[in-house]
Write a protein that holds these residues in place. Structure first.
Motif, PDB file in Angstrom:
ATOM      1  N   SER A  73      -0.134   8.370   0.718  1.00  0.00           N
ATOM      2  CA  SER A  73       0.547   7.806  -0.442  1.00  0.00           C
ATOM      3  C   SER A  73       1.684   8.755  -0.808  1.00  0.00           C
ATOM      4  CB  SER A  73      -0.463   7.677  -1.586  1.00  0.00           C
ATOM      5  OG  SER A  73       0.131   7.108  -2.731  1.00  0.00           O
TER       6      SER A  73
ATOM      7  N   ASP B 207      -2.460   0.609   2.625  1.00  0.00           N
ATOM      8  CA  ASP B 207      -3.662  -0.012   2.072  1.00  0.00           C
ATOM      9  C   ASP B 207      -4.879   0.510   2.829  1.00  0.00           C
ATOM     10  OD1 ASP B 207      -5.192  -1.651   0.458  1.00  0.00           O
ATOM     11  OD2 ASP B 207      -4.035  -3.468   0.864  1.00  0.00           O
TER      12      ASP B 207
ATOM     13  N   GLU C 280       0.114  -1.171 -13.183  1.00  0.00           N
ATOM     14  CA  GLU C 280       0.374  -0.657 -11.837  1.00  0.00           C
ATOM     15  C   GLU C 280       0.212  -1.841 -10.893  1.00  0.00           C
ATOM     16  OE1 GLU C 280      -1.645   3.559 -11.551  1.00  0.00           O
ATOM     17  OE2 GLU C 280      -2.790   2.275 -12.883  1.00  0.00           O
ATOM     18  N   THR C 281       1.266  -2.179 -10.174  1.00  0.00           N
ATOM     19  CA  THR C 281       1.218  -3.368  -9.314  1.00  0.00           C
ATOM     20  C   THR C 281       1.351  -2.963  -7.852  1.00  0.00           C
ATOM     21  OG1 THR C 281       2.301  -4.583 -11.084  1.00  0.00           O
ATOM     22  CG2 THR C 281       2.231  -5.643  -8.921  1.00  0.00           C
ATOM     23  N   HIS C 282       0.423  -3.447  -7.039  1.00  0.00           N
ATOM     24  CA  HIS C 282       0.509  -3.213  -5.603  1.00  0.00           C
ATOM     25  C   HIS C 282       1.183  -4.399  -4.952  1.00  0.00           C
ATOM     26  CE1 HIS C 282      -2.709  -0.315  -6.547  1.00  0.00           C
ATOM     27  NE2 HIS C 282      -2.148   0.367  -5.576  1.00  0.00           N
TER      28      HIS C 282
ATOM     29  N   ASP D  99      -3.192  -3.741 -11.552  1.00  0.00           N
ATOM     30  CA  ASP D  99      -4.174  -2.963 -12.306  1.00  0.00           C
ATOM     31  C   ASP D  99      -3.622  -2.831 -13.728  1.00  0.00           C
ATOM     32  OD1 ASP D  99      -5.295  -2.522  -9.797  1.00  0.00           O
ATOM     33  OD2 ASP D  99      -4.599  -0.443  -9.663  1.00  0.00           O
TER      34      ASP D  99
ATOM     35  N   GLU E 187       3.714   0.565  -4.709  1.00  0.00           N
ATOM     36  CA  GLU E 187       3.018   0.536  -6.004  1.00  0.00           C
ATOM     37  C   GLU E 187       4.031   0.803  -7.111  1.00  0.00           C
ATOM     38  OE1 GLU E 187      -0.641   2.761  -6.480  1.00  0.00           O
ATOM     39  OE2 GLU E 187      -0.420   2.750  -8.652  1.00  0.00           O
TER      40      GLU E 187
ATOM     41  N   GLU F 274       2.762   3.468  -0.029  1.00  0.00           N
ATOM     42  CA  GLU F 274       1.453   3.922   0.426  1.00  0.00           C
ATOM     43  C   GLU F 274       0.861   2.925   1.414  1.00  0.00           C
ATOM     44  OE1 GLU F 274      -0.676   4.396  -3.288  1.00  0.00           O
ATOM     45  OE2 GLU F 274      -1.386   2.338  -3.253  1.00  0.00           O
TER      46      GLU F 274
ATOM     47  N   LYS G 279      -9.078  -2.941 -12.620  1.00  0.00           N
ATOM     48  CA  LYS G 279      -8.550  -2.952 -11.251  1.00  0.00           C
ATOM     49  C   LYS G 279      -8.407  -4.336 -10.670  1.00  0.00           C
ATOM     50  CE  LYS G 279      -8.201   1.258  -9.557  1.00  0.00           C
ATOM     51  NZ  LYS G 279      -6.908   1.692  -9.115  1.00  0.00           N
TER      52      LYS G 279
ATOM     53  N   LEU H 285       2.297  -0.929   1.293  1.00  0.00           N
ATOM     54  CA  LEU H 285       2.306  -1.271  -0.133  1.00  0.00           C
ATOM     55  C   LEU H 285       3.391  -0.497  -0.858  1.00  0.00           C
ATOM     56  CD1 LEU H 285      -1.530  -0.984  -0.972  1.00  0.00           C
ATOM     57  CD2 LEU H 285      -0.265  -3.058  -0.320  1.00  0.00           C
TER      58      LEU H 285
ATOM     59  N   VAL I   3       4.861   1.247 -11.022  1.00  0.00           N
ATOM     60  CA  VAL I   3       4.148   1.729 -12.212  1.00  0.00           C
ATOM     61  C   VAL I   3       5.041   1.635 -13.439  1.00  0.00           C
ATOM     62  CG1 VAL I   3       2.904   3.697 -13.207  1.00  0.00           C
ATOM     63  CG2 VAL I   3       2.929   3.381 -10.723  1.00  0.00           C
TER      64      VAL I   3
END
Ligand code: ADP
Ligand code: MG
Length: 289
Positions: free
Chosen positions: A92, A126, A9-11, A198, A156, A124, A218, A154, A158
């Motif tokens: 989010s 932050d 999971e990348t922000h 993450d 995110e 979402e 995380k 952000l 996935v």
């Protein structure tokens, strides 16, 4: 012989001038709490207004990875308590994210390629940051809250649990990093936290077995840490299982100093967050015009 399974999971912090729901600036490194609108501080009676550029960037990403762009997507409240979250919830997307599916072709060393499938990419905001040192106005032994990061936009992203080694995960993360900087939706600055990963890691004995219990590590903000975290976490899980113990589903942190992961909290699931559609924000409708 153990098999490692990784999903990331990348922000990705989107490169807009202002925040996702407020007009405050997104500039990095200014004095604490100097870029905080009433909306970011969660004052009662204020209403979020969605930043149009954020939507354009998410769509750009979706098109770049051959994903489906949702004609209608929904912003939801993800409720939890933390001092850096003044509203008591994060806005989010949960059901109906803006980007669904997609995939990214990743070159490994040599000629080998893998195809990484994406589950979704959602928008979402932050949260803020707790500060414990390094700020002159902060009395010794006290902690402070800096809300400059609260409301930063952000995306995110996935993946499916479809990677099978630290090397594959790092190759994917590097490819994704190159993509989001190339399409100019993110400045890619990992020291400043613009790209944070993450890693969800589990192990199983045979490729055909069901997925094992995973742990989520995380906030890995370098490719080196991502690689080490996956390696030491998978070794930890294999050790446990070989000694007749069980892996407990957890959120963990990687400590580069000791080169190990440490438990942070037991893993919450979606129910714990009491997600519901945010009544302050209308549905996001994207049409073809
Ligand atoms: P959550 O939102 O609670 O973190 P998701 O089910 O949406 O959970 O999955 C988040 C990430 O974890 C995804 O990238 C997914 O691929 C990965 N993942 C899920 N199960 C496993 C598993 N058993 N092993 C490794 N990665 C997993
Ligand atoms: Mg997660």
């Amino acid at each position: 012989m153990w098999n490692i399974v990784v999903g990331l999971e990348t922000h990705v912090q989107l490169k807009t001038d202002s925040k996702i729901f407020s007009p405050a600036s997104t500039e990095f490194g200014t004095n604490p709490n100097s870029q905080v609108d009433f909306i970011d501080a969660g004052l009662p009676g204020v209403l979020p207004v969605l930043n149009r550029d954020v939507v354009a960037f998410a769509i750009k990403f979706g098109l770049a990875v051959n994903a489906k762009i949702s004609p209608v997507s929904i912003f939801a409240r993800k409720n939890y308590f933390y001092p850096d979250l003044p509203k008591g919830y994060q806005i989010s997307q949960f059901e109906q994210p803006i980007v669904i599916g997609g995939n990214i072709e990743v070159r490994l060393q040599g000629q080998k390629k893998i195809n990484v499938s994406l589950v979704r990419a959602h928008l979402e905001e932050d949260a803020g940051k707790s500060i414990h040192e390094g700020v002159d106005s902060l009395p010794k032994g006290k902690s402070g809250i800096d809300l400059n990061r609260a409301g930063m936009p952000l995306l995110e992203i996935v993946t499916e649990p479809c990677m099978n080694s630290a090397q594959e995960a790092v190759a994917y993360a590097k490819t994704l990093h190159r993509l989001v900087t190339w399409i100019q939706i993110c400045d890619g600055n990992m020291q400043e936290g613009s790209f944070r990963v993450d890693a969800n890691v589990s192990v199983k004995r045979n490729p055909s077995d069901d997925l094992g219990t995973r742990c989520e590590i995380k906030n890995l903000n370098s490719f080196k840490f991502l690689e080490r975290a996956i390696i030491v976490e998978s070794e930890r899980q294999i050790d446990l299982l070989e000694n007749g113990q069980k892996v407990i589903q957890q959120t963990r942190l990687f400590d580069p100093q000791s080169d190990e992961t440490r438990a942070m909290r037991s893993k919450e699931d979606a129910n714990d967050y009491r997600y519901f559609p945010d009544p302050d924000l209308p549905k996001l409708v994207v049409d073809n015009s």
